[in-house]
Design a protein around this motif. Structure first.
Motif, mmCIF file in Angstrom:
data_model
loop_
_atom_site.group_PDB
_atom_site.id
_atom_site.type_symbol
_atom_site.label_atom_id
_atom_site.label_comp_id
_atom_site.label_asym_id
_atom_site.label_seq_id
_atom_site.Cartn_x
_atom_site.Cartn_y
_atom_site.Cartn_z
ATOM 1 N N GLU A 140 0.814 -1.220 0.000
ATOM 2 C CA GLU A 140 0.000 0.000 0.000
ATOM 3 C C GLU A 140 0.847 1.269 0.000
ATOM 4 O OE1 GLU A 140 0.572 -1.928 2.459
ATOM 5 O OE2 GLU A 140 0.393 -0.963 4.421
ATOM 6 N N THR A 141 2.152 1.138 0.337
ATOM 7 C CA THR A 141 2.998 2.346 0.355
ATOM 8 C C THR A 141 3.645 2.542 -1.015
ATOM 9 O OG1 THR A 141 4.834 1.039 1.241
ATOM 10 C CG2 THR A 141 3.468 2.267 2.826
ATOM 11 N N VAL A 142 4.619 1.685 -1.319
ATOM 12 C CA VAL A 142 5.309 1.707 -2.613
ATOM 13 C C VAL A 142 5.582 0.243 -2.972
ATOM 14 C CG1 VAL A 142 6.388 3.950 -2.119
ATOM 15 C CG2 VAL A 142 7.646 1.860 -1.558
ATOM 16 N N ASP A 172 25.794 -1.040 3.007
ATOM 17 C CA ASP A 172 25.673 -0.546 4.386
ATOM 18 C C ASP A 172 24.306 0.106 4.627
ATOM 19 O OD1 ASP A 172 26.015 1.703 2.868
ATOM 20 O OD2 ASP A 172 27.591 2.584 4.112
ATOM 21 N N ASN A 173 23.389 -0.069 3.683
ATOM 22 C CA ASN A 173 22.028 0.454 3.861
ATOM 23 C C ASN A 173 21.079 -0.716 4.110
ATOM 24 O OD1 ASN A 173 19.775 2.037 3.903
ATOM 25 N ND2 ASN A 173 19.930 2.769 1.797
ATOM 26 N N PRO A 174 20.603 -0.881 5.353
ATOM 27 C CA PRO A 174 19.856 -2.086 5.720
ATOM 28 C C PRO A 174 18.484 -2.194 5.053
ATOM 29 C CG PRO A 174 19.775 -0.471 7.485
ATOM 30 C CD PRO A 174 20.722 0.072 6.467
ATOM 31 N N VAL A 186 12.215 -6.001 6.966
ATOM 32 C CA VAL A 186 11.684 -7.350 6.776
ATOM 33 C C VAL A 186 10.158 -7.309 6.846
ATOM 34 C CG1 VAL A 186 11.643 -9.711 7.666
ATOM 35 C CG2 VAL A 186 13.773 -8.387 7.723
ATOM 36 N N HIS A 187 9.524 -7.913 5.829
ATOM 37 C CA HIS A 187 8.073 -7.867 5.703
ATOM 38 C C HIS A 187 7.440 -9.186 6.132
ATOM 39 C CE1 HIS A 187 9.576 -4.665 3.190
ATOM 40 N NE2 HIS A 187 8.366 -4.162 3.067
ATOM 41 N N ILE A 188 6.374 -9.070 6.907
ATOM 42 C CA ILE A 188 5.664 -10.260 7.375
ATOM 43 C C ILE A 188 4.175 -10.093 7.065
ATOM 44 C CG2 ILE A 188 7.316 -10.762 9.210
ATOM 45 C CD1 ILE A 188 5.423 -9.398 11.182
ATOM 46 N N GLU A 236 6.672 5.964 1.249
ATOM 47 C CA GLU A 236 7.150 4.850 2.056
ATOM 48 C C GLU A 236 6.638 4.953 3.495
ATOM 49 O OE1 GLU A 236 8.917 7.151 0.670
ATOM 50 O OE2 GLU A 236 10.210 6.306 -0.884
ATOM 51 N N SER A 237 6.658 3.795 4.163
ATOM 52 C CA SER A 237 6.152 3.703 5.531
ATOM 53 C C SER A 237 6.868 4.651 6.489
ATOM 54 C CB SER A 237 6.326 2.267 6.027
ATOM 55 O OG SER A 237 7.699 1.914 6.025
ATOM 56 N N THR A 238 6.152 5.022 7.520
ATOM 57 C CA THR A 238 6.746 5.722 8.663
ATOM 58 C C THR A 238 7.721 4.756 9.326
ATOM 59 O OG1 THR A 238 4.660 6.872 9.065
ATOM 60 C CG2 THR A 238 6.224 6.771 10.916
ATOM 61 N N ALA A 294 24.514 5.666 12.402
ATOM 62 C CA ALA A 294 24.238 4.416 13.102
ATOM 63 C C ALA A 294 22.739 4.169 13.238
ATOM 64 C CB ALA A 294 24.884 4.443 14.471
ATOM 65 N N LEU A 295 21.974 5.220 13.245
ATOM 66 C CA LEU A 295 20.542 5.063 13.450
ATOM 67 C C LEU A 295 19.795 4.724 12.175
ATOM 68 C CD1 LEU A 295 19.296 7.783 15.918
ATOM 69 C CD2 LEU A 295 19.217 5.308 16.156
ATOM 70 N N ALA A 296 19.941 5.539 11.183
ATOM 71 C CA ALA A 296 19.180 5.342 9.942
ATOM 72 C C ALA A 296 20.104 5.474 8.754
ATOM 73 C CB ALA A 296 18.061 6.361 9.847
HETATM 74 O O1 TXA Z 1 6.994 1.461 2.749
HETATM 75 C C1 TXA Z 1 8.116 0.976 2.851
HETATM 76 O O2 TXA Z 1 8.791 1.024 3.898
HETATM 77 C C2 TXA Z 1 8.705 0.290 1.592
HETATM 78 C C3 TXA Z 1 7.834 -0.918 1.258
HETATM 79 C C4 TXA Z 1 8.406 -1.729 0.124
HETATM 80 O O3 TXA Z 1 7.644 -1.698 2.409
HETATM 81 N N1 TXA Z 1 10.072 -0.069 1.809
HETATM 82 C C5 TXA Z 1 11.085 0.830 1.821
HETATM 83 O O4 TXA Z 1 12.348 0.262 1.982
HETATM 84 O O5 TXA Z 1 10.908 2.026 1.689
HETATM 85 P P1 TXA Z 1 13.702 1.092 1.747
HETATM 86 O O6 TXA Z 1 14.792 0.108 1.915
HETATM 87 O O7 TXA Z 1 13.630 1.804 0.460
HETATM 88 O O8 TXA Z 1 13.727 2.081 2.936
HETATM 89 C C6 TXA Z 1 13.921 1.583 4.245
HETATM 90 C C7 TXA Z 1 14.692 2.567 5.068
HETATM 91 C C8 TXA Z 1 16.112 2.798 4.585
HETATM 92 O O9 TXA Z 1 16.382 4.189 4.598
HETATM 93 C C9 TXA Z 1 16.975 2.096 5.639
HETATM 94 O O10 TXA Z 1 18.205 2.728 5.844
HETATM 95 C C10 TXA Z 1 16.094 2.188 6.875
HETATM 96 O O11 TXA Z 1 14.786 2.020 6.376
HETATM 97 N N2 TXA Z 1 16.347 1.088 7.804
HETATM 98 C C11 TXA Z 1 16.280 -0.236 7.555
HETATM 99 N N3 TXA Z 1 16.627 -0.958 8.638
HETATM 100 C C12 TXA Z 1 16.907 -0.069 9.599
HETATM 101 C C13 TXA Z 1 17.331 -0.187 10.957
HETATM 102 N N4 TXA Z 1 17.529 -1.363 11.528
HETATM 103 N N5 TXA Z 1 17.526 0.958 11.641
HETATM 104 C C14 TXA Z 1 17.322 2.146 11.055
HETATM 105 N N6 TXA Z 1 16.919 2.337 9.800
HETATM 106 C C15 TXA Z 1 16.727 1.244 9.074
#
Ligand code: TXA
Ligand code: MG
Length: 328
Positions: free
Chosen positions: A30-32, A57-59, A62-64, A176-178, A217-219
C-alpha cells in the motif's frame, strides 16, 4: 533476463516459487512497490543489493503477513511495542526492534536492530503468505531513484534485472512507511509517513521526530540522496513564484513542469502541469508517479509546497529530498 509481469493467484504462487529458489521478486504494497527476497537466504538478499545498485551498508526492512512471524526475528519487546503492533499493523509503518540472531547481518547491514513491516495491502499479504518466509525488501527502484508506485514504473526501473513483477493496484498511500525506532530511549520517527506523530501518540507518551543531523548508526539510508528524479527540482511556496520561475526556465531553454494541487490548476494557464489531486491524501498517492511522469515530459520540476497538514509534511520530506532542499 526477461522480466515477467503476472497478477493474481498465478503471480503469488510463481512469485513464492522464485523466492523459495533464492530469486528476487517485485511486489505491490500500500505504500510503494517492494523488491523482495527470502530474508534468511543471504545469496538471495545479495541479489537485491546488486539489482538496485544499493550500497550494502544500507539495511533492508523485513516484511511479514502475520504477527507470529515477528517472534523469530526480534528480541523480546515491551507491552507498549505490543500495543503499537496491535494498533498500527498491518499498515504503513516499520518498527525498529533489537534483532534476533536468526536475521542475517547482511539484511541489517550489521546493525543489531531490524525494521519490521506488515503491509496492509491484500496483494502483498497474499504474496508473503505464499512464500511462507519473511521477505526482506527495499523499495523497487534503482538506488538513488524515486520509489515506484505503479507496476509500469517498476518495469521501467527494473526490467531485465529481475525475473518477476507482481502486478497490483497503484499504491494507495504512495510514500514509504513511517519508520519508528522503538530501541531508542524515546521512541523516534526516523522517516515520517502516513502514520503521523499525532497518531502514534494514541499509544505512546512521547515521540521524537527525526530532524537535523544524519545519524549514520541510526538510519543508514538517510545519508544517501534519496528519491531524486533525473530532472532538477525546486519547491515553490506560491503560484506567483512558480509562474515567474517557469517563465525564466523557459527563456533559458529548459522544459519546466509544475506539480500542483488541482485547485491551483487554473493559476498556470498554458503551462505544462501535472495535478497532484484535491488534498494531501491524493497528493501523497500521486507524488512519486507525478515525478516519474514529469521526468518524461520535462527537465525542470516545480512542485508546490504541500505542507498543509501532518501528512503534507511527510510528503514534503520526500519532495525536499528530491529538490536537494531547494525551496523558493
Ligand atoms: O513502505 C516501505 O517502507 C517500503 C515498502 C516496500 O515496504 N520499503 C522501503 O524500503 O521504503 P527502503 O529500503 O527503500 O527504505 C527503508 C529505510 C532505509 O532508509 C533504511 O536505511 C532504513 O529504512 N532502515 C532499515 N533498517 C533499519 C534499521 N535497523 N535501523 C534504522 N533504519 C533502518
Ligand atoms: Mg527506497
Amino acid at each position: 533476463m526477461d522480466t515477467l509481469i503476472l497478477k493474481g493467484e498465478k503471480a503469488y504462487s510463481y512469485g513464492a516459487e522464485l523466492i523459495n529458489k533464492g530469486e528476487i521478486v517485485a511486489f505491490p504494497t500500500e505504500t510503494v512497490y517492494g523488491l523482495g527476497a527470502d530474508c534468511f537466504n543471504t545469496s538471495a538478499v545479495l541479489k537485491i543489493f546488486e539489482a538496485k545498485g544499493r550500497p550494502q551498508d544500507n539495511p533492508l526492512i523485513v516484511h511479514i503477513s502475520k504477527k507470529e512471524q515477528i517472534f523469530d526475528l526480534v528480541k523480546p519487546f515491551s507491552e507498549t511495542v505490543d500495543k503499537l503492533i496491535n494498533r498500527f499493523m498491518p499498515g504503513p509503518i516499520t518498527i525498529i526492534f533489537k534483532k534476533s540472531d536468526k536475521v542475517p547481518n547482511m539484511v541489517t547491514a550489521n546493525l543489531d536492530t531490524v525494521g519490521i513491516r506488515m503491509p496492509k495491502s491484500a496483494e502483498a499479504r497474499a504474496f508473503i503468505d505464499a512464500c511462507k518466509t519473511p521477505i526482506a525488501a527495499p523499495s523497487a527502484n534503482r538506488s538513488t531513484h524515486i520509489s515506484t508506485t505503479t507496476y509500469k514504473h517498476v518495469y521501467e526501473e527494473m526490467q531485465g534485472l529481475i525475473p518477476l513483477i507482481i502486478q497490483g493496484e497503484d499504491c494507495e498511500v504512495g510514500i514509504e512507511s513511517t519508520i519508528l525506532d522503538m530501541t531508542s530511549e524515546i521512541p523516534t520517527i526516523l522517516r515520517p509517513g502516513a502514520i503521523t506523530a499525532t497518531m502514534l501518540l494514541e499509544v505512546l507518551k512521547e515521540v521524537k521526530t527525526f530532524e537535523g543531523v544524519v545519524k549514520v548508526a541510526l538510519a543508514p539510508g538517510m545519508k544517501y540522496k534519496h528519491y531524486a528524479p533525473q530532472a532538477e527540482m525546486l519547491v515553490v511556496t506560491n503560484c506567483d513564484i512558480a509562474n515567474e520561475i517557469y517563465k525564466q526556465k523557459l527563456a533559458e531553454g529548459a522544459t519546466p513542469v509544475i506539480l500542483c494541487f488541482e485547485s491551483n490548476m487554473d493559476k498556470y494557464n498554458n503551462k505544462q502541469i501535472i495535478s497532484l489531486g484535491k488534498d494531501t491524501k491524493e497528493a501523497c498517492k500521486n507524488i512519486y508517479s507525478a515525478m516519474f511522469e514529469a521526468d518524461k515530459i520535462g527537465n525542470y520540476i516545480l512542485c508546490e509546497d504541500l505542507s498543509k497538514d501532518e501528512l503534507g509534511k511527510s510528503i514534503m520530506n520526500r519532495v525536499l529530498k528530491a529538490s536537494g532542499g531547494k525551496i523558493k
